[in-house]
Design a protein around this motif. Structure first.
Motif, short mmCIF file in Angstrom:
data_model
loop_
_atom_site.label_atom_id
_atom_site.label_comp_id
_atom_site.label_asym_id
_atom_site.label_seq_id
_atom_site.Cartn_x
_atom_site.Cartn_y
_atom_site.Cartn_z
N UNK A 1 -1.90 -10.49 -8.56
CA UNK A 1 -3.22 -9.86 -8.74
C UNK A 1 -4.26 -10.53 -7.83
N UNK A 2 -4.16 -11.86 -7.68
CA UNK A 2 -5.11 -12.52 -6.78
C UNK A 2 -4.96 -12.01 -5.35
N UNK A 3 -3.71 -11.88 -4.92
CA UNK A 3 -3.47 -11.39 -3.57
C UNK A 3 -3.99 -9.97 -3.39
N UNK A 4 -3.72 -9.14 -4.39
CA UNK A 4 -4.23 -7.76 -4.32
C UNK A 4 -5.76 -7.78 -4.26
N UNK A 5 -6.35 -8.66 -5.04
CA UNK A 5 -7.80 -8.74 -5.04
C UNK A 5 -8.34 -9.17 -3.67
N UNK A 6 -7.65 -10.14 -3.04
CA UNK A 6 -8.08 -10.55 -1.69
C UNK A 6 -8.02 -9.34 -0.76
N UNK A 7 -6.95 -8.55 -0.93
CA UNK A 7 -6.88 -7.31 -0.15
C UNK A 7 -8.09 -6.44 -0.40
N UNK A 8 -8.49 -6.36 -1.66
CA UNK A 8 -9.64 -5.53 -2.02
C UNK A 8 -10.94 -6.08 -1.44
N UNK B 1 -11.35 -8.09 10.02
CA UNK B 1 -11.60 -8.62 8.67
C UNK B 1 -10.77 -7.85 7.64
N UNK B 2 -10.62 -6.55 7.87
CA UNK B 2 -9.77 -5.78 6.98
C UNK B 2 -8.32 -6.24 7.05
N UNK B 3 -7.91 -6.59 8.26
CA UNK B 3 -6.53 -7.04 8.43
C UNK B 3 -6.24 -8.32 7.65
N UNK B 4 -7.26 -9.17 7.57
CA UNK B 4 -7.06 -10.40 6.81
C UNK B 4 -6.76 -10.04 5.36
N UNK B 5 -7.58 -9.14 4.82
CA UNK B 5 -7.32 -8.68 3.47
C UNK B 5 -5.96 -7.99 3.36
N UNK B 6 -5.65 -7.19 4.38
CA UNK B 6 -4.40 -6.43 4.35
C UNK B 6 -3.18 -7.34 4.27
N UNK B 7 -3.28 -8.49 4.95
CA UNK B 7 -2.16 -9.42 4.89
C UNK B 7 -1.91 -9.86 3.46
N UNK B 8 -2.99 -10.17 2.75
CA UNK B 8 -2.84 -10.57 1.35
C UNK B 8 -2.22 -9.44 0.53
#
Lengths: 632, 506
Positions: free
Chosen positions: A224-231, A179-186
């Motif tokens: 910023x949206x992508x960074x937020x998905x990462x977060x 699940x972290x990796x999904x965010x990490x991709x973003x």
């Protein structure tokens, strides 16, 4: 100035050395040596962090950027390996190494029943985690930050699955990593996006670009949206939060350190670090605010009906992280960082307290089988109670100040968000005191065997509890609102070089501010009274329809399995059976068979071995060429 | 001179090995040959720039217009270095293995190395083709004689596949040759051959099919999982760690600069194939039980990403591909070593039959985990550097944009395809974590079973081989710049030639 910053690299290096030494020597070192070594390196890191912190505070470190070497420099891309020690990172350094040290000390007693090589493995992982976490906050660009970002994910994976014989734990670990990796991709795509425009990912350059308005509105919003998905991955927000409660499979001090105090706040750190970008992206801010609120409420509602002491705390963490995102979404970055700090104190305290309980109960985590622990474990009880009061937001404990700052900011922006956040705060007070009363009050409900063994934990465990309790009580005083004490908000002042105080628009009047404080405090006290009424003496909770949904966590895991995990797995099977074997491979094989069939008719030309012919062919070619080359 | 030695030592070594009587002698001898090659190559890497140590040219078949000319530009240097380093690692790590007719086995192995070196060094098309075959043919023997149960049909399939590819390429080479001004097979003459856009368009496929089969790219891949599974492990290491690089390298040296218009016409089609391949192979990898097949599909996905970045046709992407070729070679060999150790000990590669090995073999577990993490490109491992650069290249690429007809059928008006490809390929990154961690869990973690309960940890020599590889993984992961600098000039040069400049996109 340079001499001071020259220390910076030692801060992460020491835990890294601890990792290497303990990792290699785990079979040879006694547990005492491992414990001293593991905690010691973090303590020294903490001392260095303190020195750095005060130098930053005295303003003698400049922009704090230290260059080491070029990580990648090709064509038009340049990614230096640089650290940045400024107000924001130095504050996080203190939290990470400070709380980290206490948890290391606590772990020495908590893990003492492990065999020494596993004891060593544990401390090696823990040191490695501290290293990556420091890398994350010290990185002066998004790429170095990302190294730490994925590194802490790795350590989290290793520590959740620390007891790797248990496959449920292994699944939990895997789930967390993926699940972290999904965010990490973003996160990574955001980095590519930034690099494609700026040419590097240095914070200073990116923010300068933003200040000069060289990003288009679309760029800013998407980045910023992508960074937020990462977060949302790292900081467990909707839709990627479901790994965090499962992550409680790890040893309890790990839950305290990684899954409450530090790693899960990485997303908040990253957004606070990028506050210049986020302040320019209003759509993203709205999304963050809404997701934060939804997560805060959803997780709080689930926490109402959990019976595993750690699960309650886990959902509480998800919920509190939601509050931090509300702060970020409303532009109150300082409040978010403030809450990170106070939350690190009281949530680490609560987790370590629960660890002390679990330790005493011989591994039991179900609060229905506890009760009455107050008398047997006074230190644990009193510190835990202080933690509950702090998280509930009763003045003048730390949680009050940080949560109040968030609620105020929400109030200024959107009344609905404020109402929801306030409601969530009441739920928080209720489920925390439910937990506290069921565990520590009433009569003991476990086995006689357990009761016989009940004991207060040793000093290495209780001293960290006491220190954290003190911090939970006092920690809020660095950010006393101007309203109460003029010049009391040291935190905002300290962070002002990194986080511009952009109070846009409607500040509220003093009377309103007093009223809001009074309202939330009053309601929280009422909720605590309710909880006391209901759980002061333990009665079994009735099965209700809503209760069942909450106990089953809104069935989110089941839904994810149905709509994502299973279809992907089925697609994989179908591709293998339907495409690979009967499609592509069958086609090729049939061609092969055709050739075979033809060759059967020419068999008399051959000895039957393709091989010898090819060999002959190669050798003759070789000879031919060699002849041409050497003889001619 | 070093360039010639790179080919000559393994070639002679291979031939001598055939005449050695004892298997053990052949094994030691082949290791000696590989180590000498490596030492000389390392010396060559340290040689000052501008020396002619790494190039060579001599008359060969003048009546055909072909010369025996070799040159190690930056890209070739990375690959010859990889080949030189990989062979000792392969030989040492499979040291315990006993082979029937070991002298021949090691002879073929060394001949393959000579072929590989030749492919990476040749700057003459005919010579290139010759080495291409020289590298392949010994592998047929290695698979068909020393392979697993199904070796005969599998080798046959492998043979058919690669043979068709080679034939097409030969036709392509001869056609280009006929269009050169000075009737020469030299690389430079090939670059200057006068080819119309239409010719380039079909020639592209003559070359690319051969390369695509070698890499392999979806849907030309179905020989690969079977062959990896059935070949003896040492051969699988050569195939997956080194030979797949022949295809990618050939695209860089023999396709992009040679047929820029053809590449431009087909880049998007090939990129789509690559992306499909990444996701397709990753999804199938999720379902594998045999570790060898798992790694095979994982490799197809990785190669798909490299191909995608290659056709992004920009500096960053290609730098990423070059360093990733090196990294992928090292990492996949390490994975095979781990599989080999597990199979040697427990007699199975099926993950469902294993489990709990971490309790019995902590050192193996640790090294396996690190190698697996490099395979999924965790930062501070070498895998990250390559993937980071490749994704950057794909993301910013404008090579995909414009009006296209995909595979001659579908019309596409593409803008920002780079971003879409990045996201799609990124899904492959997530899936790679899923299948890799699944494998780790099934093999290493959980309770031991009857089979694994009696397990032991790895031996000292195995530990050292893996430790060396892990060191390489981490050093390149932290400080990749020196390796990037090796190939930087060459990449820029290739791209200048491949730049169609003001040629109008069709």
């Amino acid at each position: 100035m340079e001499n001071i910053l020259a220390l910076a690299w030692l801060v992460p290096l020491l835990p890294f050395l601890g990792f290497v030494v303990i990792g290699l020597g785990r079979k040879y070192f006694s547990k005492n040596i491992t414990g001293i070594l593991g905690s010691g390196v973090v303590l020294v890191s903490f001392i260095f962090s303190l020195i750095l912190f005060f130098d930053v505070r005295n303003g003698i470190t400049g922009d704090g950027i230290v260059h080491y070497f070029n990580f990648i420099k090709v064509a038009n891309i340049s990614i230096p390996f640089e650290f940045q020690v400024d107000a924001l990172s130095s504050l996080f350094l203190l939290i990470i190494t400070g709380v980290g040290f206490l948890i290391h000390v606590y772990s020495v007693a908590y893990m003492h029943e492990e065999k020494k090589e596993h004891f060593g493995r544990y401390f090696a992982y823990l040191n490695l985690f501290i290293f990556f976490m420091l890398l994350l906050v010290m990185g002066a660009n998004y790429v170095v930050m990302f190294m730490g970002w994925e590194g802490v994910g790795l350590c989290s994976y290793l520590l959740i699955g620390f007891w790797f014989k248990n496959n449920d734990f292994n699944y939990a670990a895997r789930k967390a990593f993926i699940m972290n990796r999904i965010g990490d991709l973003a996160f990574l795509i955001a980095v590519f996006w930034i690099i494609s425009i700026v040419g590097n990912a240095n914070f200073s350059d990116v923010f300068e670009f933003a200040r000069l308005k060289e990003f288009t509105a679309t760029d800013i919003t998407v980045i910023t949206l992508l960074l937020f998905i990462g977060a949302t991955g790292k900081s467990a927000q909707i839709p990627l939060y479901t790994w965090l409660p499962d992550a409680m499979a790890g040893p309890t001090p790990v839950s305290a350190l990684i899954h409450a105090a530090t790693m899960v706040t990485a997303g908040i750190y990253m957004i606070a670090r990028s506050n210049i970008l986020f302040s320019m992206a209003h759509h993203t801010q709205t999304v963050i605010m809404v997701i934060g609120t939804a997560t805060a409420l959803l997780a709080a509602s689930i926490a109402l009906r959990q019976n595993d002491i750690k699960k309650v705390l886990a959902y509480s963490t998800v919920s509190q992280l939601g509050y931090m995102f509300i702060a970020l979404g409303t532009g109150a970055y300082v409040a978010a960082v403030f809450h990170v700090m106070t939350h690190a104190f009281f949530k680490a305290l609560l987790f370590l307290g629960s660890g002390s309980v679990i330790h005493a109960m011989g591994g039991e985590q179900d609060i229905r089988k506890m009760g009455g622990l107050r008398k047997k474990m006074p230190v644990t009880y009193w510190t835990f109670l202080l933690g509950c009061i702090a998280i509930a937001g009763v003045p003048p404990l730390s949680g009050f100040f940080s949560k109040d700052a968030i609620l105020l900011s929400a109030f200024e922006h959107n009344r609905i968000i404020y109402a929801a956040a306030l409601f969530g705060a009441l739920l928080t007070a209720f489920y925390m005191f439910r937990l506290c009363f069921i565990t520590f009050n009433g009569k003991f409900r476990g086995t006689a065997e357990q009761e016989h063994h009940l004991h207060e934990s040793p000093a290495t465990m209780t001293i960290p509890l006491i220190i954290l309790a003190a911090l939970s009580v006092l920690g809020g005083w660095v950010g006393i609102p101007e309203l109460i004490m003029n010049g009391g908000d040291h935190l905002s002042t300290f962070l002002s070089p990194v986080i511009a105080l952009a109070k846009d628009g409607h500040g509220v009047s003093h009377s309103t501010e007093w009223m809001l404080m009074g309202l939330s405090t009053g309601l929280v006290l009422i909720m605590i009274y309710f909880a006391w009424n209901r759980y002061g003496r333990y009665k079994e909770e009735k099965e209700t329809a809503v209760g069942k949904i909450l106990a089953n966590k809104w069935y989110v895991d089941e839904i994810y399995n149905k709509i994502i995990v299973n279809p992907v797995s089925k697609l994989g099977s179908w591709l293998e059976e339907g495409m690979e074997k009967t499609g592509i491979d069958a086609f090729v094989n049939n061609v092969g068979r055709g050739v075979n069939y033809l060759s059967r008719h020419f068999r008399y030309l051959q000895s039957g071995q393709v091989g010898s012919y090819i060999l002959l062919m190669v050798l003759s070619i070789l000879l031919f060429f060699a002849y041409q080359f050497f003889i001619k | 001179m070093i360039a010639v030695l790179m080919i000559l030592i393994p070639l002679l070594g291979g031939i001598i090995s055939f005449f050695l009587k004892k298997g053990n002698t052949a094994r030691s001898f082949s290791l000696l040959s590989a180590v000498v090659t490596m030492v000389i190559m390392l010396y060559g890497m340290l040689a000052p720039k501008g020396t002619t140590l790494l190039s060579f040219s001599a008359d060969w078949l003048p009546m055909l217009g072909t010369r025996f000319s070799l040159e190690a530009d930056g890209i070739a240097r990375v690959l010859t270095l990889l080949t030189a380093i990989a062979y000792p690692l392969i030989l040492v790590s499979t040291w315990q293995h006993t082979y029937k007719n070991a002298n021949r086995f090691f002879g073929f192995m060394l001949l393959t190395q000579a072929g590989l070196m030749g492919v990476f060094l040749a700057t003459d098309a005919l010579l290139f083709y010759f080495f291409w075959e020289l590298a392949l043919i010994p592998v047929y023997f290695l698979c068909s004689i020393w392979g697993g149960e199904r070796r005969i049909p599998v080798t046959f399939k492998f043979f058919i596949y690669t043979f068709i590819g080679s034939l097409l390429m030969l036709v392509g080479i001869i056609y280009v040759y006929s269009k050169t001004a000075d009737h020469s097979f030299a690389l430079d003459s090939f670059y200057h051959a006068t080819l119309t856009g239409g010719e380039q368009s079909w020639l592209f496929w003559m070359f690319f099919v051969a390369f695509a089969i070698k890499m392999p790219i979806f849907p030309f891949h179905s020989w690969q999982p079977d062959t990896y599974e059935q070949s003896p492990t040492a051969t699988t290491m050569v195939l997956s760690g080194l030979m797949v690089k022949m295809g990618i390298f050939a695209v860089i040296r023999w396709l992009l600069p040679l047929l820029p218009v053809g590449v431009n016409n087909w880049a998007v089609s090939v990129s789509f194939l690559s992306v499909i391949g990444i996701i397709y192979a990753s999804l199938i990898a999720l379902k594998q039980d045999d570790m060898k097949r798992l790694i095979a599909y994982s490799s197809i996905a990785h190669i798909g990403l490299m191909s995608l970045a290659l056709f992004a046709n920009n500096n960053v992407g290609m730098q990423g591909v070059v360093i990733q070729m090196f990294n992928h070679g090292i990492n996949i060999i390490a994975l095979w070593i781990v599989v080999e150790m597990i199979e040697q000990q427990f007699g199975t590669r099926k993950m469902s039959e294993l489990g709990g090995i971490a309790q019995k073999a902590p050192a193996l577990a640790l090294l396996f985990v690190i190698v697996a993490l490099a395979n999924i490109a965790l930062p501070l491992t070498n895998g990250f550097v390559g993937e980071f650069l490749m994704f950057n290249g794909i993301f910013t690429s404008t090579a995909y944009d414009g009006n296209y007809t995909l595979f001659g059928t579908w019309h596409l008006n593409a803008a920002n395809l780079g971003i879409i490809f990045t996201i799609l390929a990124g899904i492959g990154i997530i899936l790679s974590a899923v299948y890799t961690l699944r494998a780790i869990q099934k093999v290493l973690y959980g309770e031991t079973n009857n089979l694994t309960a009696g397990g032991r940890d790895i031996k000292v020599n195995e530990k050292w081989v893996l430790a060396v590889i892990v060191a390489v993984i981490i050093i390149i992961g932290i400080y990749p710049q020196p390796l990037l600098d090796v190939s930087h000039g060459a990449v820029t040069e290739v791209l200048q030639k491949a730049d169609i400049g003001n040629l109008i996109k069709k």
